[in-house]
Design an enzyme around this catalytic site. Structure first.
Site, mmCIF file in Angstrom:
data_model
loop_
_atom_site.group_PDB
_atom_site.id
_atom_site.type_symbol
_atom_site.label_atom_id
_atom_site.label_comp_id
_atom_site.label_asym_id
_atom_site.label_seq_id
_atom_site.Cartn_x
_atom_site.Cartn_y
_atom_site.Cartn_z
ATOM 1 N N HIS A 173 37.789 42.108 40.045
ATOM 2 C CA HIS A 173 38.468 43.238 39.261
ATOM 3 C C HIS A 173 39.159 42.731 38.084
ATOM 4 C CE1 HIS A 173 38.850 45.383 43.001
ATOM 5 N NE2 HIS A 173 39.330 44.527 43.777
HETATM 6 C C1 BDR Z 1 43.850 43.937 42.422
HETATM 7 O O1 BDR Z 1 44.757 43.767 43.653
HETATM 8 C C2 BDR Z 1 44.670 42.325 43.690
HETATM 9 O O2 BDR Z 1 44.378 41.943 45.012
HETATM 10 C C3 BDR Z 1 43.682 41.745 42.735
HETATM 11 O O3 BDR Z 1 44.204 40.381 42.464
HETATM 12 C C4 BDR Z 1 43.541 42.803 41.680
HETATM 13 O O4 BDR Z 1 44.473 42.590 40.715
HETATM 14 C C5 BDR Z 1 42.838 44.862 42.985
HETATM 15 O O5 BDR Z 1 43.334 46.144 43.719
#
Ligand code: BDR
Ligand code: CA
Length: 309
Positions: free
Chosen positions: A236
């Protein structure tokens, strides 16, 4: 010239990769931390650890211990108890420069032209900064977030973790008037997936940053696939960095985006108006497509630039 950025983060495996990439691709003016994937003391410790690992000599400021209105929620199932489970971790030598991330964000934006905000955790610190110093809205070069979604959620059917964890903060940030406002949501990051091959490639690089990243991925892949029944694992947070440094890899659409703060089934949802008509403000460049292969190549190339040790 490299873009100047402040990374506001909650490391987090993918936050860690975002920092490793940003360290090479941008000029990081400072790192601020927030409660999110893990409690604030751990996300701060993780951010400090990462600066030492990559040799990044910038200030680290701890920020909000909890969301604006809701109790803190974490993502242990994805990132483990420490927020960065997997690699064996050396003891962190340095400590945070302050516990006032909001002040740091405000001062840094006031003192520097063209600063990009790159929030890759819950938006609590950024919301407090724009509330306390509305003048920074006009001063920033822009904001590039990982958060929200134009399609599915991950914590709930409709809500993505960073927005869900502090929807009130997200609502403030989306409506503050920050421009340009780039959103790498789940609809996009699910197209930037990693697999076993990337771990093999990282192990072949042979430096300690790439090895650490490979250890992170070993854990992240395993924990993610357990929960999502083998789906490809999205990387992500680096997307929010690439959206500034390599916008040509993306397809964006200008949309009106608002945040649901109350819904019984939809709290934390980013409501992306995809009608393409109406007079609602087009406040957000929503990313829809990414050149995944080129993005992964850039990731591996940045990892190769770290020196062997
Ligand atoms: C986001 O949530 C976190 O767990 C990850 O680091 C990312 O920023 C994805 O939904
Ligand atoms: Ca994150």
């Amino acid at each position: 010239m490299k873009p100047k950025i402040i990374i506001d983060c909650d490391p987090g495996h993918d936050d860690a990769i975002a920092i490793m990439m940003a360290c090479q691709l941008t000029e990081i003016l400072g790192i601020t931390t927030v409660s999110g994937n893990a409690p604030l003391d751990l996300t701060t410790d993780n951010a400090l650890l990462l600066t030492e690992l990559v040799g990044l000599n910038v200030e680290v400021h701890a920020g909000a211990e909890k969301p604006l209105l809701l109790p803190p929620r974490h993502a242990e199932e994805a990132h483990g108890k420490t927020g960065l489970d997997g690699p064996s971790r050396p003891k962190v030598k340095r400590s945070a420069n302050s516990s006032d991330a909001v002040r740091f964000i405000i001062d840094t934006v006031r003192d520097n032209d063209d600063v990009w905000l790159v929030p890759i955790g819950p938006l609590t610190n950024v919301a407090l900064a724009v509330q306390q110093a509305p003048d920074i809205v006009e001063r920033v070069a822009g904001i590039s977030i990982m958060g929200g979604s134009a399609t599915v959620g991950n914590v709930t059917a409709t809500a993505e973790f960073n927005v869900w964890a502090d929807p009130h903060a997200a609502s403030i940030v989306f409506s503050a008037g920050l421009q340009p406002f780039r959103m790498a949501g789940l609809n996009l990051t699910h197209k930037f997936g990693i697999d076993e091959q990337i771990i093999t490639d990282l192990r072949g690089i042979n430096n300690q940053v790439a090895d650490f990243a490979a250890d992170l991925f070993d854990f992240y892949l395993m924990s993610y696939q357990k929960r999502t029944r083998g789906q490809r694992v999205p990387l992500h947070d680096p997307c929010a960095v690439l959206a500034i440094t390599h916008p040509e890899l993306f397809e964006f659409e200008l949309r009106n985006v608002t945040v649901e703060t109350e819904g019984v089934y939809t709290r934390g949802m980013t409501v992306v108006d995809q009608r393409g008509w109406g007079d609602q403000p087009l406040n957000c460049e929503v990313a829809y497509e990414i050149d995944r292969d080129r993005g992964m190549q850039i990731f591996l190339e940045t990892m190769e630039t770290y020196t062997v040790s």
